[in-house]
Design an enzyme around this catalytic site. Sequence first.
Site, PDB file in Angstrom:
ATOM      1  N   CYS A 173       0.836  -1.029  -0.025  1.00  0.00           N
ATOM      2  CA  CYS A 173       0.045  -0.099  -0.163  1.00  0.00           C
ATOM      3  C   CYS A 173       1.004   1.322   0.011  1.00  0.00           C
ATOM      4  O   CYS A 173       1.479   1.707  -0.965  1.00  0.00           O
ATOM      5  CB  CYS A 173      -0.918   0.266   1.311  1.00  0.00           C
ATOM      6  SG  CYS A 173      -2.405   1.246   1.033  1.00  0.00           S
TER       7      CYS A 173
ATOM      8  N   HIS B  65      -3.126  -4.900   1.848  1.00  0.00           N
ATOM      9  CA  HIS B  65      -2.235  -5.215   3.113  1.00  0.00           C
ATOM     10  C   HIS B  65      -2.364  -6.670   3.432  1.00  0.00           C
ATOM     11  O   HIS B  65      -3.013  -6.929   4.274  1.00  0.00           O
ATOM     12  CB  HIS B  65      -3.042  -4.388   4.112  1.00  0.00           C
ATOM     13  CG  HIS B  65      -3.035  -2.953   3.995  1.00  0.00           C
ATOM     14  ND1 HIS B  65      -1.886  -1.989   4.804  1.00  0.00           N
ATOM     15  CD2 HIS B  65      -3.676  -1.947   3.480  1.00  0.00           C
ATOM     16  CE1 HIS B  65      -2.145  -0.631   4.332  1.00  0.00           C
ATOM     17  NE2 HIS B  65      -3.259  -0.781   3.520  1.00  0.00           N
TER      18      HIS B  65
ATOM     19  N   GLU C 282      -0.371  -7.719   5.634  1.00  0.00           N
ATOM     20  CA  GLU C 282      -0.183  -7.722   7.174  1.00  0.00           C
ATOM     21  C   GLU C 282      -1.283  -7.693   7.975  1.00  0.00           C
ATOM     22  O   GLU C 282      -1.322  -7.662   9.219  1.00  0.00           O
ATOM     23  CB  GLU C 282       0.783  -6.584   7.359  1.00  0.00           C
ATOM     24  CG  GLU C 282       0.449  -5.086   7.380  1.00  0.00           C
ATOM     25  CD  GLU C 282       0.269  -4.632   6.085  1.00  0.00           C
ATOM     26  OE1 GLU C 282      -0.015  -3.274   5.802  1.00  0.00           O
ATOM     27  OE2 GLU C 282       0.285  -5.369   4.951  1.00  0.00           O
TER      28      GLU C 282
END
Length: 247
Positions: A94, A226, A228
């Site tokens: 991102c 994302h 994560e």
Amino acid sequence: MQPTTTTVGVLALQGGFAEHVALVRKAADQLTGTFPTAVEAIEVRTPDELARCDALIIPGGESTTISFVAAQSGLLEPLREFVKVLKKPTWGTCAGLILLSEQANATKKGGQELIGGLDVRVHRNHFGRQIESFTTPLDLPFLAGEGGDAAAAAKPFDGVFIRAPVVEEVLRQSGSDHRVTVVATLPDRVNKAKPSKSVVSEANIKDGAGDIIAVRQGNVLGTSFHPELTPDARMHAWFLREFVQKK
């Protein structure tokens, strides 16, 4: 002598760095016995910490803030050297994708400093404001074999998009040993910024294939979404195998 530890740094100036560190460690556990070294994940805030790293992840967050803090911390030029001169494996998610691009549209007044490394132009906040964030299943065939078992490997990957950028153009690449490759697109969504014809010709994808949400070029990987922000470590395991192990 073969190194016994591979150090993966996560730029920890702002954004989701702690989540990336946790998933690097989870991915390393999944690769135990198949990855040639132990893997250490560290947070990076200084040039000295960056110098310890064999690979780097730049997290999601606010790209303008990360860029500003990096400049104030004396990290901007070391980051450019890490990515573009030393050519160490680097992944941006991102905001990280924005920073690793050579050009960015829809920046704040006055623009922002970029690290570069990907010969692309991105469009910031392509999918709208924070309130328009969404999660959607992504078909990522390159993750086949990751995840520790066949069922996990076959699952779609949950793509989390928060004020996410897209690649709107592949730039003319002069002097680069590697060309930009489109890794993933997101079909069936409204394109607010239609990719230009050069994306189709340079990246070798079909017209109308959708938004370009992941690209790679040499040592650099960029994703709009994302990873994560999920518990799924398959993207991190793939980065370790495909970029770090093969460097």
